[in-house]
Design a protein around this motif. Structure first.
Motif, PDB file in Angstrom:
ATOM      1  N   GLN A   1      17.912  11.738   6.237  1.00 15.03           N
ATOM      2  CA  GLN A   1      17.594  10.497   5.533  1.00 15.03           C
ATOM      3  C   GLN A   1      15.994  10.689   5.353  1.00 15.03           C
ATOM      4  O   GLN A   1      15.102  11.342   6.237  1.00 15.03           O
ATOM      5  CB  GLN A   1      18.038   9.269   6.000  1.00 15.03           C
ATOM      6  CG  GLN A   1      19.635   9.146   6.063  1.00 15.03           C
ATOM      7  CD  GLN A   1      19.836   7.736   6.637  1.00 15.03           C
ATOM      8  OE1 GLN A   1      19.791   6.689   5.841  1.00 15.03           O
ATOM      9  NE2 GLN A   1      20.355   7.774   7.824  1.00 15.03           N
ATOM     10  N   LEU A   2      15.573   9.738   4.423  1.00 13.90           N
ATOM     11  CA  LEU A   2      14.081   9.922   4.136  1.00 13.90           C
ATOM     12  C   LEU A   2      13.144   8.634   5.006  1.00 13.90           C
ATOM     13  O   LEU A   2      13.951   7.346   4.689  1.00 13.90           O
ATOM     14  CB  LEU A   2      13.472   9.755   2.615  1.00 13.90           C
ATOM     15  CG  LEU A   2      13.712  11.145   2.034  1.00 13.90           C
ATOM     16  CD1 LEU A   2      13.262  10.999   0.504  1.00 13.90           C
ATOM     17  CD2 LEU A   2      12.688  12.264   2.646  1.00 13.90           C
ATOM     18  N   TYR A   3      12.203   8.732   5.304  1.00 16.08           N
ATOM     19  CA  TYR A   3      11.366   7.603   5.976  1.00 16.08           C
ATOM     20  C   TYR A   3      10.181   7.738   5.487  1.00 16.08           C
ATOM     21  O   TYR A   3       9.422   8.716   5.796  1.00 16.08           O
ATOM     22  CB  TYR A   3      11.609   7.935   7.612  1.00 16.08           C
ATOM     23  CG  TYR A   3      10.857   6.927   8.511  1.00 16.08           C
ATOM     24  CD1 TYR A   3       9.888   6.188   8.041  1.00 16.08           C
ATOM     25  CD2 TYR A   3      11.306   6.871   9.655  1.00 16.08           C
ATOM     26  CE1 TYR A   3       9.156   5.058   8.910  1.00 16.08           C
ATOM     27  CE2 TYR A   3      10.835   6.030  10.860  1.00 16.08           C
ATOM     28  CZ  TYR A   3       9.742   5.171  10.341  1.00 16.08           C
ATOM     29  OH  TYR A   3       9.247   4.058  11.207  1.00 16.08           O
ATOM     30  N   LEU A   4       9.625   6.812   4.781  1.00 13.35           N
ATOM     31  CA  LEU A   4       8.479   7.115   4.059  1.00 13.35           C
ATOM     32  C   LEU A   4       7.268   6.064   4.969  1.00 13.35           C
ATOM     33  O   LEU A   4       7.640   4.996   5.485  1.00 13.35           O
ATOM     34  CB  LEU A   4       8.405   6.353   2.789  1.00 13.35           C
ATOM     35  CG  LEU A   4       9.447   6.864   1.562  1.00 13.35           C
ATOM     36  CD1 LEU A   4       9.044   6.182   0.404  1.00 13.35           C
ATOM     37  CD2 LEU A   4       9.143   8.294   1.573  1.00 13.35           C
ATOM     38  N   ILE A   5       6.302   6.877   5.188  1.00 13.13           N
ATOM     39  CA  ILE A   5       5.002   6.029   5.843  1.00 13.13           C
ATOM     40  C   ILE A   5       3.991   5.728   4.668  1.00 13.13           C
ATOM     41  O   ILE A   5       3.515   6.676   3.941  1.00 13.13           O
ATOM     42  CB  ILE A   5       4.435   7.134   6.926  1.00 13.13           C
ATOM     43  CG1 ILE A   5       5.725   7.197   7.937  1.00 13.13           C
ATOM     44  CG2 ILE A   5       3.226   6.445   7.679  1.00 13.13           C
ATOM     45  CD1 ILE A   5       5.364   8.314   8.947  1.00 13.13           C
ATOM     46  N   SER A   6       3.430   4.755   4.863  1.00 14.53           N
ATOM     47  CA  SER A   6       2.371   4.152   3.678  1.00 14.53           C
ATOM     48  C   SER A   6       1.051   4.988   3.941  1.00 14.53           C
ATOM     49  O   SER A   6       0.744   5.624   5.036  1.00 14.53           O
ATOM     50  CB  SER A   6       2.167   2.722   3.902  1.00 14.53           C
ATOM     51  OG  SER A   6       1.269   2.402   4.939  1.00 14.53           O
ATOM     52  N   PRO A   7       0.322   5.078   2.738  1.00 17.13           N
ATOM     53  CA  PRO A   7      -1.203   5.564   3.016  1.00 17.13           C
ATOM     54  C   PRO A   7      -1.800   4.308   3.423  1.00 17.13           C
ATOM     55  O   PRO A   7      -1.226   3.261   3.812  1.00 17.13           O
ATOM     56  CB  PRO A   7      -1.557   5.828   1.548  1.00 17.13           C
ATOM     57  CG  PRO A   7      -0.650   4.650   0.715  1.00 17.13           C
ATOM     58  CD  PRO A   7       0.637   4.687   1.578  1.00 17.13           C
ATOM     59  N   LEU A   8      -3.132   4.624   4.164  1.00 16.53           N
ATOM     60  CA  LEU A   8      -3.894   3.519   4.583  1.00 16.53           C
ATOM     61  C   LEU A   8      -4.171   2.600   3.861  1.00 16.53           C
ATOM     62  O   LEU A   8      -4.298   1.402   4.182  1.00 16.53           O
ATOM     63  CB  LEU A   8      -5.089   4.093   5.089  1.00 16.53           C
ATOM     64  CG  LEU A   8      -4.852   5.099   6.394  1.00 16.53           C
ATOM     65  CD1 LEU A   8      -6.321   5.550   6.933  1.00 16.53           C
ATOM     66  CD2 LEU A   8      -4.158   4.435   7.626  1.00 16.53           C
TER      67      LEU A   8
ATOM     68  N   LEU B   1       4.588   0.537   7.228  1.00 15.88           N
ATOM     69  CA  LEU B   1       3.564   0.029   6.834  1.00 15.88           C
ATOM     70  C   LEU B   1       2.581   0.546   7.990  1.00 15.88           C
ATOM     71  O   LEU B   1       2.479   0.139   9.170  1.00 15.88           O
ATOM     72  CB  LEU B   1       3.618  -1.528   7.013  1.00 15.88           C
ATOM     73  CG  LEU B   1       2.186  -2.151   6.439  1.00 15.88           C
ATOM     74  CD1 LEU B   1       1.623  -1.917   5.384  1.00 15.88           C
ATOM     75  CD2 LEU B   1       2.101  -3.623   6.795  1.00 15.88           C
ATOM     76  N   ARG B   2       1.625   1.232   7.587  1.00 14.18           N
ATOM     77  CA  ARG B   2       0.783   1.908   8.482  1.00 14.18           C
ATOM     78  C   ARG B   2      -0.778   1.694   7.910  1.00 14.18           C
ATOM     79  O   ARG B   2      -1.293   2.317   6.947  1.00 14.18           O
ATOM     80  CB  ARG B   2       0.766   3.500   8.738  1.00 14.18           C
ATOM     81  CG  ARG B   2      -0.224   4.126   9.611  1.00 14.18           C
ATOM     82  CD  ARG B   2       0.202   5.676   9.756  1.00 14.18           C
ATOM     83  NE  ARG B   2      -0.846   6.242  10.660  1.00 14.18           N
ATOM     84  CZ  ARG B   2      -1.861   6.754  10.270  1.00 14.18           C
ATOM     85  NH1 ARG B   2      -2.357   6.947   9.005  1.00 14.18           N
ATOM     86  NH2 ARG B   2      -2.777   7.384  11.126  1.00 14.18           N
ATOM     87  N   VAL B   3      -1.251   0.535   8.467  1.00 17.83           N
ATOM     88  CA  VAL B   3      -2.729   0.154   7.995  1.00 17.83           C
ATOM     89  C   VAL B   3      -3.579   0.058   8.945  1.00 17.83           C
ATOM     90  O   VAL B   3      -3.240  -0.251  10.236  1.00 17.83           O
ATOM     91  CB  VAL B   3      -2.952  -1.158   7.130  1.00 17.83           C
ATOM     92  CG1 VAL B   3      -1.986  -1.119   5.828  1.00 17.83           C
ATOM     93  CG2 VAL B   3      -2.150  -2.304   7.850  1.00 17.83           C
ATOM     94  N   LYS B   4      -4.960   0.408   9.016  1.00 16.34           N
ATOM     95  CA  LYS B   4      -5.859   0.386  10.258  1.00 16.34           C
ATOM     96  C   LYS B   4      -7.072  -0.496   9.802  1.00 16.34           C
ATOM     97  O   LYS B   4      -7.590  -0.518   8.565  1.00 16.34           O
ATOM     98  CB  LYS B   4      -6.138   1.861  10.596  1.00 16.34           C
ATOM     99  CG  LYS B   4      -5.177   2.671  10.746  1.00 16.34           C
ATOM    100  CD  LYS B   4      -4.393   2.304  12.135  1.00 16.34           C
ATOM    101  CE  LYS B   4      -3.202   3.476  12.332  1.00 16.34           C
ATOM    102  NZ  LYS B   4      -2.518   3.286  13.644  1.00 16.34           N
TER     103      LYS B   4
ATOM    104  N   THR C   1      -2.448  13.598   6.468  1.00 16.77           N
ATOM    105  CA  THR C   1      -2.514  12.168   6.814  1.00 16.77           C
ATOM    106  C   THR C   1      -3.013  11.886   8.112  1.00 16.77           C
ATOM    107  O   THR C   1      -3.800  10.708   8.282  1.00 16.77           O
ATOM    108  CB  THR C   1      -0.784  11.458   6.765  1.00 16.77           C
ATOM    109  OG1 THR C   1      -0.416  11.675   5.504  1.00 16.77           O
ATOM    110  CG2 THR C   1      -0.916   9.953   7.216  1.00 16.77           C
ATOM    111  N   LYS C   2      -2.532  12.612   9.198  1.00 14.88           N
ATOM    112  CA  LYS C   2      -3.020  12.173  10.600  1.00 14.88           C
ATOM    113  C   LYS C   2      -3.248  13.574  11.229  1.00 14.88           C
ATOM    114  O   LYS C   2      -2.132  14.232  11.509  1.00 14.88           O
ATOM    115  CB  LYS C   2      -2.088  11.310  11.243  1.00 14.88           C
ATOM    116  CG  LYS C   2      -2.392  10.978  12.618  1.00 14.88           C
ATOM    117  CD  LYS C   2      -1.417  10.086  13.094  1.00 14.88           C
ATOM    118  CE  LYS C   2      -1.603   9.635  14.698  1.00 14.88           C
ATOM    119  NZ  LYS C   2      -0.975   8.758  15.055  1.00 14.88           N
TER     120      LYS C   2
END
Length: 213
Positions: free
Chosen positions: A9-16, A40-43, A139-140
């Motif tokens: 399955q797909l697991y999406l990770i957000s942009p910052l 939700l990946r915000v920094k 991304t990282k």
């Protein structure tokens, strides 16, 4: 977030940056095919601002039955009533997260390329473990570079789902699917595309072609 083998399955990770037109892009992505989870990946912003940005995204995910996961922050996950939290190695233990978020929360742990860290996470009650970065990531940055055999090893011994992460695209995901990845965590390959929905569709076709769907 649960998995059976197969499908992958797909697991999406957000942009910052999840402001501006990002909610519309998320809607487009989720319309492109089933997505199990969105992280939700915000920094570098405070919890109040993060919660403001999260609200429309959380609604979009709920409408599509896509789990809404918060990166790093147990307090933010609790404030939002999120479906779960994803912990890095410096973000606290799964046991502490479980106490804060309750039995139903989905708790994932970054384990890099380490069998030991993954087994520790499983023993501490993680719902999934994440390995990577399998490929160079836009991304990282990561110095860890596991191979597909790590996924195959995990699947041969443990029932806890595993997530493959790092630089994954429709063109390079086949070995990870074949090795038994329960989830492909992707970011730039979707958000960097002109049409996120088409990118999600491309992933589904690649997964099916690799025998994971």
């Amino acid at each position: 977030m649960t998995a059976t083998n197969p499908p992958t399955q797909l697991y999406l990770i957000s942009p910052l940056d999840v402001g501006g037109d990002f909610p519309a892009r998320l809607e487009t992505a989720l319309a492109g095919g089933p997505v199990a989870a969105f992280q939700l990946r915000v920094k570098g912003i405070d919890q109040h601002e993060a919660a403001r940005l999260a609200a429309p995204l959380q609604e979009i995910c709920a409408a599509r039955e896509c789990a809404f996961i918060v990166n790093d922050s147990v307090p933010l996950a609790r404030r939002l009533g999120a479906d779960g939290v994803h912990l890095g190695q410096a973000d606290g233990s799964p046991r502490e997260a479980r106490e804060a978020l309750g039995r139903e929360a989905q708790i994932g742990v970054t384990c890099h390329a380490s069998k030991h860290l993954a087994m520790e996470a499983g023993e501490a009650g993680a719902d999934y473990v994440a390995f990577g970065s399998f490929f160079p990531s836009e991304t990282k940055a990561s110095e860890h570079r596991p191979g597909p055999e790590l996924l195959a090893w995990w699947q041969s011994l443990f029932e806890i789902p595993c997530v493959a992460i790092g630089g994954i695209t429709p063109d390079n995901c086949a070995p990870l699917v074949a090795a038994g990845a329960d989830f492909l965590a992707v970011s730039h390959a979707v958000w960097g595309a002109a049409d996120p929905g088409a990118a999600v569709g491309d992933f589904h076709r690649a997964i099916a072609a690799a025998g994971g769907d």
